[in-house]
Design a protein around this motif. Structure first.
Motif, PDB file in Angstrom:
ATOM      1  N   MET A 132       4.395  23.705 -17.611  1.00 25.15           N
ATOM      2  CA  MET A 132       4.260  23.305 -19.014  1.00 25.15           C
ATOM      3  C   MET A 132       3.736  21.881 -19.092  1.00 25.15           C
ATOM      4  N   HIS A 133       2.766  21.635 -19.969  1.00 21.82           N
ATOM      5  CA  HIS A 133       2.264  20.293 -20.185  1.00 21.82           C
ATOM      6  C   HIS A 133       3.366  19.449 -20.830  1.00 21.82           C
ATOM      7  N   SER A 134       3.474  18.211 -20.394  1.00 22.79           N
ATOM      8  CA  SER A 134       4.486  17.321 -20.956  1.00 22.79           C
ATOM      9  C   SER A 134       3.904  16.543 -22.125  1.00 22.79           C
ATOM     10  N   ASN A 135       4.809  16.011 -22.918  1.00 22.24           N
ATOM     11  CA  ASN A 135       4.423  15.124 -24.027  1.00 22.24           C
ATOM     12  C   ASN A 135       3.507  15.796 -25.047  1.00 22.24           C
ATOM     13  N   LEU A 136       3.744  17.062 -25.320  1.00 27.37           N
ATOM     14  CA  LEU A 136       2.975  17.717 -26.365  1.00 27.37           C
ATOM     15  C   LEU A 136       3.406  17.164 -27.724  1.00 27.37           C
ATOM     16  N   PRO A 137       2.485  17.099 -28.677  1.00 24.46           N
ATOM     17  CA  PRO A 137       2.829  16.560 -29.998  1.00 24.46           C
ATOM     18  C   PRO A 137       3.517  17.575 -30.906  1.00 24.46           C
ATOM     19  N   VAL A 138       3.903  18.729 -30.361  1.00 18.23           N
ATOM     20  CA  VAL A 138       4.555  19.778 -31.151  1.00 18.23           C
ATOM     21  C   VAL A 138       5.865  20.164 -30.480  1.00 18.23           C
ATOM     22  N   ASP A 139       6.736  20.813 -31.244  1.00 18.03           N
ATOM     23  CA  ASP A 139       8.067  21.171 -30.776  1.00 18.03           C
ATOM     24  C   ASP A 139       8.129  22.666 -30.459  1.00 18.03           C
ATOM     25  N   ALA A 140       8.131  22.995 -29.167  1.00 21.05           N
ATOM     26  CA  ALA A 140       8.127  24.397 -28.744  1.00 21.05           C
ATOM     27  C   ALA A 140       9.390  25.124 -29.189  1.00 21.05           C
ATOM     28  N   SER A 141      10.515  24.423 -29.227  1.00 30.07           N
ATOM     29  CA  SER A 141      11.770  25.089 -29.599  1.00 30.07           C
ATOM     30  C   SER A 141      11.753  25.540 -31.058  1.00 30.07           C
ATOM     31  N   ARG A 142      11.124  24.745 -31.933  1.00 29.33           N
ATOM     32  CA  ARG A 142      11.026  25.161 -33.343  1.00 29.33           C
ATOM     33  C   ARG A 142      10.139  26.391 -33.470  1.00 29.33           C
ATOM     34  N   ILE A 143       9.057  26.408 -32.723  1.00 26.40           N
ATOM     35  CA  ILE A 143       8.159  27.567 -32.745  1.00 26.40           C
ATOM     36  C   ILE A 143       8.915  28.818 -32.322  1.00 26.40           C
ATOM     37  N   ALA A 144       9.616  28.744 -31.208  1.00 30.18           N
ATOM     38  CA  ALA A 144      10.349  29.901 -30.684  1.00 30.18           C
ATOM     39  C   ALA A 144      11.411  30.378 -31.664  1.00 30.18           C
ATOM     40  N   ALA A 145      12.124  29.445 -32.284  1.00 30.80           N
ATOM     41  CA  ALA A 145      13.192  29.820 -33.212  1.00 30.80           C
ATOM     42  C   ALA A 145      12.649  30.559 -34.423  1.00 30.80           C
ATOM     43  N   ASP A 146      11.520  30.112 -34.951  1.00 27.89           N
ATOM     44  CA  ASP A 146      10.948  30.772 -36.128  1.00 27.89           C
ATOM     45  C   ASP A 146      10.400  32.156 -35.793  1.00 27.89           C
ATOM     46  N   ILE A 147       9.760  32.286 -34.648  1.00 26.55           N
ATOM     47  CA  ILE A 147       9.241  33.597 -34.251  1.00 26.55           C
ATOM     48  C   ILE A 147      10.388  34.573 -34.037  1.00 26.55           C
ATOM     49  N   GLU A 148      11.464  34.103 -33.421  1.00 31.66           N
ATOM     50  CA  GLU A 148      12.623  34.960 -33.189  1.00 31.66           C
ATOM     51  C   GLU A 148      13.278  35.366 -34.510  1.00 31.66           C
ATOM     52  N   ALA A 149      13.359  34.425 -35.451  1.00 32.33           N
ATOM     53  CA  ALA A 149      13.963  34.733 -36.752  1.00 32.33           C
ATOM     54  C   ALA A 149      13.170  35.810 -37.488  1.00 32.33           C
ATOM     55  N   LEU A 150      11.848  35.739 -37.424  1.00 33.26           N
ATOM     56  CA  LEU A 150      11.029  36.773 -38.060  1.00 33.26           C
ATOM     57  C   LEU A 150      11.149  38.102 -37.330  1.00 33.26           C
ATOM     58  N   ALA A 151      11.295  38.043 -36.002  1.00 31.42           N
ATOM     59  CA  ALA A 151      11.448  39.285 -35.229  1.00 31.42           C
ATOM     60  C   ALA A 151      12.712  40.026 -35.638  1.00 31.42           C
ATOM     61  N   ASP A 152      13.727  39.292 -36.059  1.00 28.17           N
ATOM     62  CA  ASP A 152      14.981  39.930 -36.469  1.00 28.17           C
ATOM     63  C   ASP A 152      14.853  40.662 -37.803  1.00 28.17           C
ATOM     64  N   ILE A 153      13.786  40.353 -38.546  1.00 31.43           N
ATOM     65  CA  ILE A 153      13.570  41.021 -39.833  1.00 31.43           C
ATOM     66  C   ILE A 153      12.651  42.215 -39.597  1.00 31.43           C
ATOM     67  N   THR A 154      13.235  43.342 -39.268  1.00 28.83           N
ATOM     68  CA  THR A 154      12.455  44.517 -38.881  1.00 28.83           C
ATOM     69  C   THR A 154      13.203  45.785 -39.264  1.00 28.83           C
ATOM     70  N   GLU A 155      12.484  46.879 -39.358  1.00 25.98           N
ATOM     71  CA  GLU A 155      13.128  48.157 -39.632  1.00 25.98           C
ATOM     72  C   GLU A 155      14.053  48.520 -38.472  1.00 25.98           C
ATOM     73  N   PRO A 156      15.253  48.978 -38.746  1.00 30.31           N
ATOM     74  CA  PRO A 156      16.189  49.349 -37.675  1.00 30.31           C
ATOM     75  C   PRO A 156      15.585  50.399 -36.752  1.00 30.31           C
ATOM     76  N   GLY A 157      15.641  50.131 -35.466  1.00 34.94           N
ATOM     77  CA  GLY A 157      15.135  51.086 -34.489  1.00 34.94           C
ATOM     78  C   GLY A 157      13.638  51.141 -34.365  1.00 34.94           C
ATOM     79  N   ARG A 158      12.925  50.264 -35.088  1.00 31.65           N
ATOM     80  CA  ARG A 158      11.449  50.258 -35.009  1.00 31.65           C
ATOM     81  C   ARG A 158      10.948  48.838 -34.787  1.00 31.65           C
ATOM     82  N   PRO A 159      11.172  48.300 -33.603  1.00 34.56           N
ATOM     83  CA  PRO A 159      10.668  46.943 -33.373  1.00 34.56           C
ATOM     84  C   PRO A 159       9.161  46.968 -33.159  1.00 34.56           C
ATOM     85  N   TRP A 160       8.431  46.149 -33.759  1.00 33.34           N
ATOM     86  CA  TRP A 160       8.821  45.158 -34.767  1.00 33.34           C
ATOM     87  C   TRP A 160       8.033  45.512 -36.014  1.00 33.34           C
TER      88      TRP A 160
END
Length: 416
Positions: free
Chosen positions: A1-29
């Motif tokens: 991973m490149h260091s000192n990126l001007p963006v926050d990878a953890s925020r990106i991951a958290a938002d993508i995961e939160a949207l992934a949780d909003i899905t039809e039951p049994g039909r990801p995604w």
């Protein structure tokens, strides 16, 4: 991973995961446009936009927009993608680009960076094929390219016009934007080039044109057990030869500098009975080309293939018909150079490549300087539950967008 990126990878991951949780039951995604789950996902995105200090609204075309005013105004830079999915599709297609755009806005705010021009983060309505049978509804609507006839298309007992109204749009206020000064989009590659070559970023040169071609083969129905082999007029045998010839032609054209693919995606056989020789076959070819000359070469060759096959097997084949024909949309050369410079400045590897799939960029590029970047996805899988992109790869792409949007802003100010 490149260091000192001007963006926050953890925020990106958290938002993508939160949207992934909003899905039809049994039909990801699954979060299809115009559905209650789509609106739930949008509500989440809108909250995150407001948390980032963006002013939010739904435009007339049903797009969710988060606006960050510039110091001087004079036009708008847009970054975005889409939050809707195909049925049982991936959680990164569109979503990665939308969250990357949001993270650019957050990172600018974190550093107290003000742009001269307004910046908009856009969740385009229905980039994927919607229940109404059409796609890129939001980007076409924003830019004045949505056919009026689409508004009467029906699905689930309502018209598209009603669907746009339900998500907060207003078809009666439709007006093409004239303030757009540039557009950027991040997307997963949906292919294996970057992964195979170990390259971080694909700088997309063009959205390939799509031509769909129908071929109908008329043979003769006869008894499968009594008609001797040499005297048959088997439409399926002739069709099989054409399918293989299409593959060979596609392979040859894929060796040229431009992107090219050809697929027989629809296939119908009549009478489709075990004991009857097939009398009719209809096939629909999906051909995609970055270079128009490659498409013309393919279509000419297809005419030859059809005539040759008809003569060989004693069947009748009408001249192949182009059902639809959309030429490629090139990305802006200056914006491509800006993206490459941004990647070079951060030490991020890149290569130029065309997109074989359609994207909102294809419509935005018709009205403003636009380009997009690809990031790798695992095994090139997309539009399936197994679709996957690494957070580190998304963060690298986001860092490129972060630098590129500032460069575009500076250049526009210098030109004005």
């Amino acid at each position: 991973m490149h260091s000192n990126l001007p963006v926050d990878a953890s925020r990106i991951a958290a938002d993508i995961e939160a949207l992934a949780d909003i899905t039809e039951p049994g039909r990801p995604w699954t979060r299809r446009a115009f559905s209650p789950l789509f609106l739930e996902g949008r509500a989440y995105v809108e909250r995150r936009m407001r948390d980032a200090g963006l002013e939010t609204h739904i435009d007339h075309a049903g797009n969710l927009i988060g606006r960050r005013p510039g110091k001087k105004g004079g036009g708008t830079l847009i970054i975005g993608s889409h939050s809707d999915t195909v049925p049982e599709g991936g959680r990164f297609d569109g979503i990665a680009g939308l969250i990357a755009a949001l993270e650019v806005a957050r990172s600018l705010a974190d550093r107290g960076i003000e742009l001269d021009h307004d910046l908009e983060i856009v969740d385009f309505l229905a980039e994927e094929v919607s229940p109404f049978g059409v796609s890129c509804i939001g980007s076409r609507g924003m830019t004045g390219q949505r056919p009026d006839a689409w508004l009467t298309r029906m699905a689930d007992g309502r018209s598209l016009a009603a669907g746009i109204t339900e998500v907060g749009g207003d078809v009666n206020a439709a007006k093409a934007r004239t303030d757009i000064k540039g557009f950027l989009e991040l997307h997963i590659e949906q292919g294996t080039v970057l992964e195979r070559e170990g390259i971080n970023i694909g700088v997309v040169t063009a959205i390939s044109g799509i031509t769909r071609i129908e071929i109908v083969i008329e043979g003769r129905a006869d008894h499968a057990g009594t008609t001797v082999m040499p005297f048959r007029k088997d439409a399926l045998v002739a069709a099989s030869e054409i399918v293989l010839a299409i593959r060979e032609a596609g392979l040859e054209l894929s060796k040229t500098p431009g992107h090219f693919t050809a697929t027989v995606g629809e296939f119908e056989i009549e009478p489709n009975a075990a004991n009857v020789i097939p009398s009719r076959v209809r096939m629909l070819i999906d051909a995609r080309a970055e270079l128009r000359e490659d498409m013309e070469v393919f279509c000419t060759h297809l005419d030859t293939i059809a005539a040759r096959t008809a003569e060989r097997w004693g069947v009748t084949i009408a001249a192949p018909v182009r059902i639809s024909d959309v030429v490629a949309t090139p990305c802006d050369p200056q914006v491509l150079a800006i993206l490459e410079q941004a990647a070079d400045g951060a030490g991020i590897s890149h290569r130029r490549m065309a997109s074989g799939a359609g994207h909102d960029t294809g419509w935005m590029a018709k009205v403003a300087p636009a380009a997009m970047i690809f990031i790798p996805c695992k095994e090139g899988r997309s539009h399936c539950a197994e679709e996957w992109a690494e957070t580190d790869d998304i963060a690298l792409g986001t860092a490129v967008l972060f630098e590129a949007v500032q460069d575009m802003d500076r250049r526009l100010s210098e030109e004005s």
